[in-house]
Design a protein around this motif. Structure first.
Motif, PDB file in Angstrom:
ATOM      1  N   CYS A   1     -53.445 -20.012  41.292  1.00  0.00           N
ATOM      2  CA  CYS A   1     -52.238 -19.187  41.265  1.00  0.00           C
ATOM      3  C   CYS A   1     -52.627 -17.782  41.745  1.00  0.00           C
TER       4      CYS A   1
ATOM      5  N   ARG B   1     -52.809 -15.194  39.993  1.00  0.00           N
ATOM      6  CA  ARG B   1     -53.737 -14.583  39.023  1.00  0.00           C
ATOM      7  C   ARG B   1     -55.172 -15.000  39.308  1.00  0.00           C
ATOM      8  N   CYS B   2     -55.354 -16.232  39.814  1.00  0.00           N
ATOM      9  CA  CYS B   2     -56.706 -16.669  40.194  1.00  0.00           C
ATOM     10  C   CYS B   2     -57.256 -15.768  41.311  1.00  0.00           C
TER      11      CYS B   2
ATOM     12  N   CYS C   1     -58.292 -19.191  33.900  1.00  0.00           N
ATOM     13  CA  CYS C   1     -57.021 -18.573  34.282  1.00  0.00           C
ATOM     14  C   CYS C   1     -55.886 -19.272  33.525  1.00  0.00           C
TER      15      CYS C   1
ATOM     16  N   CYS D   1     -53.215 -20.476  34.559  1.00  0.00           N
ATOM     17  CA  CYS D   1     -52.687 -21.686  35.212  1.00  0.00           C
ATOM     18  C   CYS D   1     -53.467 -22.909  34.766  1.00  0.00           C
TER      19      CYS D   1
END
Ligand SMILES: [Zn+2]
Length: 489
Positions: free
Chosen positions: A339, A341-342, A472, A474
């Protein structure tokens, strides 16, 4: 400078960063530079390439000439008139001279047969080919498209920029043959891939990258439906850094989402005036449909985390930045990981960000500080609550100046660490990667991360395949995210 003069402060700041020259000296250097543009009337996507090249060059304070008879024929007078109007819309004082200058600092040509230009370039399908003087083009594979034209115009601008700005040798690559297609992420090939009608797609951000994506859609004659999300109105400094809009757009304080809508006559655009967070609330409330594909065009990590929280199937995120503002990238992301955020984790033990500190000390909204592309206004100052007299005095002195300069005004960032604005030609290449990924079919089975510096150009191993980051959200909250997605459908 009078208040209604075209504001070149942002492109000059970018240019000064890459040349190591004082902004005032650089302005003098540019004002004494003469750039000649010529084009073969039958070159692929010649109208698109000219629109982008003339628009981009007019966003720098240099002497700009277009010789309508300088290629292997005469340019269409209607196109020449349109280009003249485009230039005047960006800057009424420094217009476009339709003559051949006596002396030329740099000559840039659209076509494959110039013998006098310093650099030539053309669209080939969705891609672009560039050649320095004296090096022949390889045969073209396909008719040029709007995407190829925008990319060729953006890459030709980079070549002009390096020379007229005097970019430091360690900060740019030499003029060299470039053959690049944002679909193949390699050389242009013979496969024709149309842009399908847009469907269940949201563009988040109507700024430098968002207007560049819209420009590419316009030049590709895009159809279908698109939701466009942005909270802001178009302002004077945007004229010299965005790919769409002019002094009239700024004078009318046009909402950025309306600018995009008005430029896409073939697309059913749903304008959403608000932040990504506001948009998610509307999706949760059922007043906006859940998008399948999100095109990310924001300029902060916080805004990317908001995009991640949409949990869309395909997120194609464009970004610009780096030490000189000329790095650009594409991150292909999906709700199940990787995602956004990753790709953009908040680094641990980093302490509060400049935005955190400014929000705490001044009470200014974080999204306003994160974008930083507008001028700080007396109205915004008046709306603020308690703070120390010292901090209020700093803010009073900052009225009318860039919000992105606040970090420096408060002593939180140094001269070279303040936000680097991205020039239109950098944002256009990031946008080309985003639209290229969309035409490729969205996020790949092995998600791509592509990054290069616009002053060096694309190179062989700039594409990495990206995995989700262990730890993360996700990965750790996958079930929750699945439930959120099913609720939003
Ligand atoms: Zn993730």
């Amino acid at each position: 400078m009078s208040t209604d003069a075209t504001n070149y402060s942002r492109p000059l700041r970018l240019a000064a960063g890459s040349s190591g020259t004082d902004e005032a000296d650089l302005a003098t250097r540019l004002e004494n530079s003469t750039v000649l543009v010529t084009a073969d009337p039958t070159a692929p996507a010649v109208a698109t390439t000219l629109r982008v090249l003339i628009g981009n060059l007019r966003r720098l304070p240099l002497r700009l000439h277009l010789d309508p008879n300088g290629g292997d024929g005469h340019l269409d007078p209607d196109l020449v008139a349109e280009l003249h109007q485009l230039s005047a819309g960006i800057d009424a004082d420094w217009s476009l001279a339709l003559t051949r200058p006596e002396t030329t600092t740099f000559h840039v040509h659209i076509g494959t047969r110039s013998t006098s230009a310093h650099v030539s370039g053309v669209a080939d399908g969705h891609g672009a080919r560039l050649r320095p003087a004296g090096i022949k083009f390889t045969p073209l594979q396909q008719p040029g498209t709007g995407l190829g034209g925008v990319l060729a115009g953006a890459m030709l601008t980079a070549e002009v920029f390096k020379v007229v700005v005097g970019v430091r040798p360690d900060r740019h690559g030499p003029a060299r043959p470039i053959d690049f297609c944002p679909i193949t992420l390699s050389e242009p090939d013979a496969t024709v891939r149309p842009l399908k009608p847009l469907h269940a797609t949201a563009l988040i951000g109507g700024g430098a990258i968002g207007t560049a994506i819209a420009l590419i859609f316009r030049e590709l004659n895009a159809t279908g439906a698109l939701t466009v999300v942005d909270p802001e109105t178009y302002d004077n400094p945007n004229v010299t850094t965005y790919s769409l809009g002019d002094r009239v757009t700024a004078a009318e304080k046009t909402p950025k989402v309306h600018l995009v809508r008005d430029q896409l006559p073939g697309v059913n655009v749903e304008p959403f005036v608000g932040t990504a967070r506001d948009y998610i609330q509307a999706v949760d409330a059922g007043t906006q449909p859940m998008p399948t594909t999100v095109l990310g065009a924001v300029d902060s990590i916080d805004a990317r985390h908001e995009i991640a929280a949409i949990h869309a199937t395909h997120t194609l995120d464009g970004s610009t930045g780096g030490a000189t503002g000329t790095m650009l990238s594409l991150s292909e992301a999906t709700w199940a990981g990787p995602c956004l955020r990753c790709y953009y984790p908040h680094r641990p033990n980093q302490g509060p960000t400049v935005i955190d500190v400014l929000a705490e000390r001044t009470g200014l909204p974080r999204d306003l500080l994160a974008r930083g592309t507008d001028n700080f206004t007396a109205e915004q100052l008046a709306a603020l609550g308690d703070m120390t007299p010292e901090d209020r005095a700093i803010l009073e002195r900052h009225v009318g100046k860039d919000i992105c300069g606040l970090g420096k005004a408060f002593g939180l960032t140094g001269e070279n660490e303040s936000f680097n604005p991205s020039a239109a030609f950098v944002a256009q290449q990031a946008a080309a990667l985003v639209v290229g990924a969309l035409i490729r079919g969205g996020i790949a089975a092995r998600p791509n991360y592509v990054q290069y510096d616009a002053l060096f150009g694309p190179y062989g191993d700039m594409t990495l395949h990206r995995n989700p980051r262990a730890g993360c959200r996700c990965q750790t909250d996958a079930e929750l995210h699945r439930a959120v997605r099913s609720h939003r459908r």
